[in-house]
Design an enzyme around this catalytic site. Sequence first.
Site, short mmCIF file in Angstrom:
data_model
loop_
_atom_site.label_atom_id
_atom_site.label_comp_id
_atom_site.label_asym_id
_atom_site.label_seq_id
_atom_site.Cartn_x
_atom_site.Cartn_y
_atom_site.Cartn_z
N HIS A 9 42.36 37.69 44.03
CA HIS A 9 41.91 37.05 42.79
C HIS A 9 42.95 36.11 42.20
O HIS A 9 44.13 36.42 42.13
CB HIS A 9 41.38 38.06 41.77
CG HIS A 9 42.38 39.04 41.24
ND1 HIS A 9 43.19 38.75 40.16
CD2 HIS A 9 42.68 40.30 41.60
CE1 HIS A 9 43.93 39.82 39.90
NE2 HIS A 9 43.66 40.76 40.75
N GLU A 24 38.97 38.55 37.94
CA GLU A 24 38.91 39.97 38.31
C GLU A 24 39.36 40.84 37.14
O GLU A 24 38.80 41.89 36.85
CB GLU A 24 39.79 40.25 39.54
CG GLU A 24 39.64 41.66 40.11
CD GLU A 24 40.55 42.70 39.49
OE1 GLU A 24 40.31 43.89 39.69
OE2 GLU A 24 41.50 42.34 38.79
ZN ZN Z 1 44.54 42.69 40.73
#
Ligand code: ZN
Length: 463
Positions: free
Chosen positions: A276, A322
């Site tokens: 991410h 995320e």
């Molecule tokens: Zn992470």
Amino acid sequence: MLFLLCTALVHAQPNPDDQKRIKQFYDTSLLEGHSYEWLYYLTSRIGSRLSGSLGAERAVEWTKAELDSLGLDRVYLQPVKVPKWVRGAKEFALIETAPGITFNVPITALGGSVATPSVGLKAPVVEVQGIEDLAKLGRKNIEGKIVFYNRPMQANLISTFAAYSGCVDQRYDGAREASEYGAVGVIVRSMNLRLDDFPHTGAMSYGDQAVSKRVPAAAISTNAAEKLSDLLKLEPDLKFLFRQQCMTYPDVWSNNVIGEITGSEFPKEIIVVGGHLDSWDLGDGAHDDGAGVVQSMEVLRVLKQTGYRPKRTIRVVLFMNEENGLRGGNAYADNALANKEKHIFALESDAGGFTPRGFSFNCSDDEFAQVESWKPLFKPYLIHYFEQGGSGADIRPLKNKYNVLAGLRPDSQRYFDHHHAENDTFDAVNKRELELGAATMTSLIYLYDKYGLINAIPSTLKQ
Ligand SMILES: [Zn+2]
């Protein structure tokens, strides 16, 4: 039949071509790797990348440009709407044991929290070991107070992620729960096994709680948590004062960044590798998850540099958001479903840039038997941990009955020293450890590209 198949796989000798390829991947990553240089730029030149921030947008532009320079078959952005929470001015906190007798302590607002009043919030403190203590104490012992969640991560769990899971409810749900008993704010012990002075942020949620009931939440460093607990034993009527100015703005547009090499034989079978792109705003998100981003980019670069032509489509996905929403992972899976894409395998690196130990696999028993048969290929690189379990938060929405999801599993002992804190910085990542992770990931992606799944995904399957 399945038993025979598994036995045959487990006793198979490593294929010499695979051994040669995998050695080439490790050589390339360690001798001519780009991951460390990329990590330097992402963390030290761009910096932290909280969703909705300028840093996040710069990271989108820069990673796209780097992927463009690799000569992939396709590089594109996938729009995704993300939350925008900002910290505001640095937080302030102190413990007051008697009028005029105070100790300053390090705190950090939890992501998603509301602010305190501008002059700060001052109240007596009630210490608990978890949400379950609230009901025992009842409203009469909580109303008008700050609830101090002080359950530590369990030190005798070898997986520090298990220790994290055992505590994180205090951080995520603690404010909402305490407010139901009349608490005016919450202070949460940082999710850190080490005693130090860094407060660790992270996501919290009020769920659908009425705005009028939402109370401010902050994390306190582990040293300061110990001190507060000690002082409470001596002076139960002490007061805690904290001030934070964080705010939530309307959602903004951002992007997942995607690049791919089109498969030469089965272009419609997609293999994803990713991490991410967003991070928390403290530190520069080097371990979480700058490491996973550059390792995933490196997988495609190493495949290209070593002249490997994949049979299946290999796609790197750098997910946005995320940390405080998972909007990127959900948007990616929604798009895959809408476009009827067939994902056979996805691998995420989001557990730090430390020495790789292996992978955990979210898959059926017979798919796991195939993975186990590959174990000898990884032995020379001291990669030995192959377990069934979770994969990664961003790829989890891609799971169906047939496909395989995996997470890179590095040594986790020091991860939570840095996680979501000001000391998650470039200097905390070791070049060789990062590169070994990238090579390990490349090797597994290669094996899935070459051999595919044991059981084909039916063409009629809805994701
Ligand atoms: Zn992470």
